[in-house]
Design an enzyme around this catalytic site. Structure first.
Site, PDB file in Angstrom:
ATOM      1  NE  ARG A  78      -1.549  51.183  22.185  1.00 29.74           N
ATOM      2  CZ  ARG A  78      -2.502  50.229  22.060  1.00 29.74           C
ATOM      3  NH1 ARG A  78      -3.786  50.671  21.951  1.00 29.74           N
ATOM      4  NH2 ARG A  78      -2.152  48.969  21.978  1.00 29.74           N
ATOM      5  CE1 TYR A 206       2.354  53.954  27.865  1.00 29.09           C
ATOM      6  CE2 TYR A 206       0.465  54.084  26.247  1.00 29.09           C
ATOM      7  CZ  TYR A 206       1.729  53.633  26.604  1.00 29.09           C
ATOM      8  OH  TYR A 206       2.199  52.393  26.043  1.00 29.09           O
ATOM      9  CE  LYS A 215       1.350  52.582  18.931  1.00 32.32           C
ATOM     10  NZ  LYS A 215       1.759  51.378  17.897  1.00 32.32           N
ATOM     11  CG  HIS A 235       0.592  48.265  14.991  1.00 37.07           C
ATOM     12  ND1 HIS A 235       0.135  47.535  15.881  1.00 37.07           N
ATOM     13  CD2 HIS A 235       1.804  48.967  15.438  1.00 37.07           C
ATOM     14  CE1 HIS A 235       0.508  47.769  16.958  1.00 37.07           C
ATOM     15  NE2 HIS A 235       1.673  48.543  16.992  1.00 37.07           N
ATOM     16  CB  SER A 257       0.518  46.694  21.336  1.00 29.20           C
ATOM     17  OG  SER A 257      -0.099  47.498  20.417  1.00 29.20           O
ATOM     18  CB  CYS A 259       3.362  40.503  19.826  1.00 26.55           C
ATOM     19  SG  CYS A 259       1.763  40.134  20.609  1.00 26.55           S
ATOM     20  CG  ASP A 284       4.915  50.834  16.759  1.00 27.00           C
ATOM     21  OD1 ASP A 284       4.422  49.676  17.135  1.00 27.00           O
ATOM     22  OD2 ASP A 284       4.321  51.804  17.375  1.00 27.00           O
ATOM     23  NE  ARG A 376       5.065  50.786  26.066  1.00 21.68           N
ATOM     24  CZ  ARG A 376       4.574  50.506  24.839  1.00 21.68           C
ATOM     25  NH1 ARG A 376       5.458  50.546  23.941  1.00 21.68           N
ATOM     26  NH2 ARG A 376       3.567  49.695  24.833  1.00 21.68           N
TER      27      ARG A 376
END
Ligand code: OXD
Ligand code: MN
Length: 591
Positions: A78, A206, A215, A235, A257, A259, A284, A376
């Site tokens: 991002r 991406y 998002k 989030h 993000s 974590c 998420d 990813r």
């Protein structure tokens, strides 16, 4: 006249048809393809992507239904510096967001979009965020010239006819336009127009920048709408904890993000905690609204997982290993000679030789990583052996606990509980975390990431805190609020807490607190587990002193921490709720 190849316009909704026509006139694609979301369509699109070299078909014996994708090396995460919230006034977007006036941004991006799909296909992707029939669900339409986006949206959302069926003749849908352009960072913008429920993303391919349901709609636009409509777009992962007695308690948790939200949402409890089981609702994003019974209900708006690959193995996340064993698109991992995938932290030894994420030859002696740290997987949630059947319940699930957590090598204890709702909001609002590879730049630096929403809040962060405080009035039975830190290190630089499945021991304490089944000790930060209330039986090399070290509160570190928190508070000063300043004063006094 635009040539329709295969997918025909499958709606008579006038607002949709008018808007798509307008965008077609602007982008001037050679073809327009309306996605219907069927399996046959997916098969054909996958074959087309392979033929065009956008995807590589992986070894179908080893990974049925799996494909491989490499992104442009300049486009792997991002880009927060290119992400804009375009509200009428800059004050509305607040100091933590980039801002441009809507008129100016529309003009700029329509300039880029003009004719950008010449020689290309525009795909029309209708999608539904949330279970069909849910009062919390939302509809979006994304127009894109990327077949990779179409295939990914097909996994991440409920895509196709179902969205038009839910929309009927209404005009209430998110308008999303994505143009890849030449994937040039200089012309990369992810722009949100909250008042219009619209998004334009250009110059990237991406996931976080271009899968617009995620998002962009579910968090940035979602948080803006949530404030207007009395709900929360967060989030957060959502999971259900089943106890040996068979009852389920639902928990939502916000970590920044990369974590470990996906790992936590699919956690496998240690053998010692027999009879405890985790069920995944989402990994998420959570949309949460008070129900008529006074509890806070959550849905997962997504239908798939867009997870970080490196580090995924049968110890860190056995369920994810199964999830990505089939029907998955892998992006920017390494490719082995037998057309399988590899990444740092995968089970088993590294391959003797493979191609790295850039397509260069790689051996274990290479200095560079084979897989990009933010590589990813895009995989459907139905692959998850721990998927909670309630994930499709239109009413959502009642949340009993909210957990905030950051990645901190010092200062923050393993676990503590807020004294009350406003104190919990203060804990979430002042969350700090060391940055990760999910966003470009700054990896390792501690930054304030309130509620893990810093990159995702679609309006002024101070007003967002106010919204959180106000929500309490409509929640008669509010969830209890906790803070965790799995990442604290000892003086040798080793993690103090083993993490992964062992986090269940901490989660069990949280659940027991929610049901008033265990007691706690009061500290300056909040309630903490009493001496024996976290079960350590079966943990090897983990004496109780190590837990005490993980729980230690250093006055000096906390004074420094509060000073760091002040930077954010100063920034948000104009809209910062006074309650949070009082909480800061109370904390200082307690310390
Ligand atoms: C994500 C992120 O991809 O937070 O979920 O960056
Ligand atoms: Mn995320």
């Amino acid at each position: 006249m635009i040539k329709q190849t295969s997918g025909k316009c499958n709606t008579s909704n006038k607002a949709v048809v008018t808007w798509v026509d307008e965008m077609v006139k602007l982008c001037k694609p050679d073809q327009v393809y309306w996605c219907n979301g069927t399996k046959t369509e997916r098969k054909a699109l996958l074959a087309e992507a392979v033929e065009k070299g956008i995807l590589i078909k992986l070894n179908q014996k080893k990974r049925p239904g799996c494909y491989y994708h490499r992104s442009n090396p300049n486009d792997v995460a991002r880009v927060e510096q290119s992400t804009f919230i375009c509200t009428e006034s800059q004050d509305e977007a607040g100091p933590t967001n980039n801002w441009m006036a809507p008129k100016e941004m529309y003009q700029k991006l329509r300039g880029y979009a003009d004719g950008s799909m010449r020689g290309r296909t525009m795909y029309v992707i209708p999608y539904l965020m949330g279970p069909p029939g849910s009062p919390l669900a939302k509809i979006g339409i994304e127009l894109t010239d990327s077949i990779y986006v179409v295939l990914s949206m097909g996994t991440m959302t409920r895509m196709g006819k179902i969205a038009f069926d839910e929309l009927g003749n209404e005009d209430d849908f998110n308008r999303g336009l994505h143009c890849m352009l030449d994937v040039n960072p200089d012309r990369r913008y992810i722009a949100h127009f909250p008042a219009d429920n619209a998004i334009i993303s250009v110059g990237s391919n991406y996931g976080g920048n271009v899968l617009l349901g995620k998002k962009c709609l579910a968090l940035r636009i979602g948080s803006y709408l949530g404030r207007q409509q009395g709900w929360l777009a967060e989030h957060m992962l959502v999971l259900g904890v089943e106890s040996p007695a068979g009852d389920k308690t639902y928990v939502a948790a916000a970590f920044p993000s990369a974590c470990g939200k996906t790992n936590f949402a699919m956690m496998m409890p240690p053998a010692h905690l027999k009879g405890w089981k985790i069920w995944t609702i989402g990994d998420d994003i959570a949309w949460m609204k008070p129900g008529s019974d006074g509890r806070l209900y959550a849905i997962n708006p997504e239908a798939g997982y867009f997870g970080v690959v490196p580090g995924t193995n049968s110890k860190s996340n056995p369920a994810a290993v199964e999830v990505i064993s089939r029907d998955t698109i892998f992006t920017n991992v390494a490719l082995t000679p037998d057309l399988d995938v590899w990444w740092e932290g995968k089970d088993g030894p590294p391959p003797k030789e493979c191609l790295d994420w850039k397509g260069n030859k790689w051996t274990p002696a290479s200095e560079e990583k084979a897989a990009h740290p933010n590589s990813r997987f895009t995989a459907p949630m139905i692959n998850n052996p721990l998927l909670a059947p309630e994930v499709n319940d239109p009413a959502g699930v009642p949340i009993r606990a909210i957990i905030f957590g950051g990645r901190r090598s010092n200062t923050t204890p393993l676990i503590y509980q807020a004294f009350n709702w406003v104190h919990g909001v203060y804990i979430g609002a002042t969350m700090g975390s060391e940055m990760t590879a999910a966003a470009v730049g700054g990896a390792g630096q501690v930054r304030r990431d309130p509620m893990a929403m810093l990159p995702f809040c679609g309006y002024h962060m101070g007003d967002y805190f106010r919204h959180w405080i106000n929500m309490h009035k409509n929640i008669k039975h509010p969830p209890r609020i906790f803070h965790v830190n799995w990442f604290r290190k000892d003086s040798q630089g080793e993690f103090l807490w083993p993490g992964f499945g062992e986090n269940m021991r901490v989660l069990k304490w949280i659940i027991d607190r929610c049901h008033a089944r265990t007691d706690a000790d009061e500290t300056a930060l909040g309630w903490v587990p009493g001496p024996d209330s976290i079960d350590l039986i079966g943990l090897t090399n983990f004496p109780p002193e190590r837990l005490a070290e993980a729980q230690a509160i250093s006055e000096e570190e906390w004074r420094r921490e509060i000073l760091m928190q002040d930077e954010l508070f100063m920034k948000l000063h104009a809209c910062l709720p006074k309650e949070l300043i009082f909480q800061r004063e109370l904390l200082l006094a307690r310390l």
